[in-house]
Design an enzyme around this catalytic site. Structure first.
Site, mmCIF file in Angstrom:
data_model
loop_
_atom_site.group_PDB
_atom_site.id
_atom_site.type_symbol
_atom_site.label_atom_id
_atom_site.label_comp_id
_atom_site.label_asym_id
_atom_site.label_seq_id
_atom_site.Cartn_x
_atom_site.Cartn_y
_atom_site.Cartn_z
ATOM 1 N N HIS A 146 43.227 44.984 42.461
ATOM 2 C CA HIS A 146 44.570 45.353 41.719
ATOM 3 C C HIS A 146 45.468 45.760 43.029
ATOM 4 O O HIS A 146 46.266 46.756 42.921
ATOM 5 C CB HIS A 146 44.174 46.735 40.753
ATOM 6 C CG HIS A 146 45.482 46.970 39.870
ATOM 7 N ND1 HIS A 146 45.292 47.679 38.755
ATOM 8 C CD2 HIS A 146 46.836 46.725 39.895
ATOM 9 C CE1 HIS A 146 46.381 47.594 37.994
ATOM 10 N NE2 HIS A 146 47.274 46.989 38.720
ATOM 11 N N GLU A 183 38.511 50.312 35.921
ATOM 12 C CA GLU A 183 38.915 50.111 37.556
ATOM 13 C C GLU A 183 38.748 51.334 38.173
ATOM 14 O O GLU A 183 39.079 52.437 37.358
ATOM 15 C CB GLU A 183 40.424 49.816 37.646
ATOM 16 C CG GLU A 183 40.934 48.230 37.311
ATOM 17 C CD GLU A 183 42.252 47.822 37.686
ATOM 18 O OE1 GLU A 183 42.968 48.764 37.981
ATOM 19 O OE2 GLU A 183 42.536 46.890 37.153
ATOM 20 N N ARG A 216 47.034 42.578 33.403
ATOM 21 C CA ARG A 216 46.333 43.898 33.159
ATOM 22 C C ARG A 216 44.933 43.442 32.594
ATOM 23 O O ARG A 216 44.690 42.618 32.041
ATOM 24 C CB ARG A 216 47.034 44.772 31.736
ATOM 25 C CG ARG A 216 48.341 45.344 32.299
ATOM 26 C CD ARG A 216 47.887 46.659 33.196
ATOM 27 N NE ARG A 216 49.052 47.551 33.493
ATOM 28 C CZ ARG A 216 49.549 47.541 34.844
ATOM 29 N NH1 ARG A 216 49.231 46.759 35.615
ATOM 30 N NH2 ARG A 216 50.506 48.418 34.801
#
Length: 354
Positions: free
Chosen positions: A290, A271, A242
């Protein structure tokens, strides 16, 4: 009247997801949500909510939904959900542990090898014609190549993914694999050839460090200016967990000042990563968007377990993963005190943890 499930993803759910929900007699509404206000509006008359990491499933969203009983997060992380608020309100928060453990562990190793073997730099040099005409440019990279064998590999967070990484990295012959996880006993570490140590020891002794903890109040920004300064100047840092685990200003300083040799991350604090982020200007940092948990296999597993969590909770069965198990006590109290959001729903079995 059937219970209603709202799906809030930007992309329309897979047919499998629809089939599982409708097969259980649930009404399904797909409404992409870009903001918390969108989420609150969609959740207002829903019995179940299916969400991703954005937008946040905040206290405001949950409080706006008087009928809501379950929120199912697509994937493993639940840091986008206000767990305390959900527990207070008697709402189950579910996830799907294990759906992408293999992918994240593989991606961690891919990033590690990309940094240590300078894959990105060598590939760019070959494509630029250096192999034939400017070998001296490639030779500059040769001296920067690293080996994993004989060195110390550190893992912060020895859960399912941390253990999968340990299994993979053993094949590269490190002298030691050490880990920091205050919730894992040494007997569990022994099964994976891992020695449990305190965080300062791991930071000081590791040549390579990868982090695999959930994002909680205890772990947010645990990798920061101070912790990076405790690492070896030759060390490499990997984050496929994370973005909130890392203070990005501290990471930038560590890489810019040479406190550590390099890093690779698949996640960022915000993000998508803004185009003006100073991280993008660092030559010793690899960033992927990601995607660590992604593959057709993990997507298929998630498309099944994600809706199954909703169906299980609404039919009185335990979900694949319950992130706030204390909610079961709260629900029992709500049932005992009269009319509540749980009227007409069978009781979930007690006695199982997250």
């Amino acid at each position: 009247m059937p219970m209603k499930v709202a799906v809030t993803t930007r992309a329309e759910p897979a047919k499998t997801t629809y089939d599982i929900l409708r097969g259980a007699g649930l009404e399904v509404v797909w409404k992409p949500c870009a903001t918390e206000e969108d989420m609150a509006a969609v959740a207002r008359d829903a019995d179940g909510l299916m969400a991703t990491n954005t937008p946040l499933t905040s206290r405001n969203v949950l409080a706006a939904a008087p009928k809501l009983k379950v929120v199912s997060r697509n994937g493993v992380g639940v840091d986008s959900v206000d767990l305390d608020a959900a527990t207070e309100l008697g709402i189950c928060i579910c996830n799907a542990p294990g759906v992408n453990t293999t992918e994240v562990a593989d991606h961690t190793m891919a990033l590690l090898l990309a940094v240590t073997r300078k894959v990105r730099e060598l590939d760019a040099g070959v494509h630029a014609g250096y192999w034939e005409g400017r070998m001296s440019e490639l030779d500059k990279v040769r001296g920067q190549l690293m080996r994993i064998a004989g060195n110390t590999f550190g893992i912060i967070g020895l859960g399912n993914i941390g253990r999968a990484v340990a299994t993979r990295v053993r094949g590269f012959g490190p002298a030691r694999i050490i880990a920091y996880d205050p919730y894992v006993p040494q007997t569990a570490g022994d099964l994976y050839g891992v020695q449990l140590v305190d965080l300062d020891t791991l930071l000081a002794q590791s040549d390579f460090i990868t982090i695999h903890t959930p994002s909680t109040s205890e772990t947010r920004k645990m990798m920061n200016r101070d912790t990076f300064k405790k690492m070896k100047r030759t060390a490499v840092f990997i984050n496929c967990a994370r973005g909130t685990l890392v203070d990005e200003s501290g990471l930038h300083e560590a890489l810019h000042q040479g406190w550590i040799a390099g890093a690779a991350i698949d996640v960022t604090e915000k993000e998508p990563l803004p185009s003006e982020s100073p991280l993008l200007k660092l030559s010793n940092l690899i960033i992927t968007p990601h995607f660590a948990g992604s593959s057709p296999v993990s997507a298929a597993a998630s498309a099944q377990r994600w809706p199954e969590n909703v169906v299980r909770v609404l039919t009185g069965k335990y979900p694949h993963g319950l992130a706030n198990p204390d909610v079961l006590k709260r629900i029992a109290g709500m049932r005992a005190n009269g009319k509540s959001r749980w009227d007409g729903v069978p009781e979930l079995p007690a006695g199982r943890g997250f």
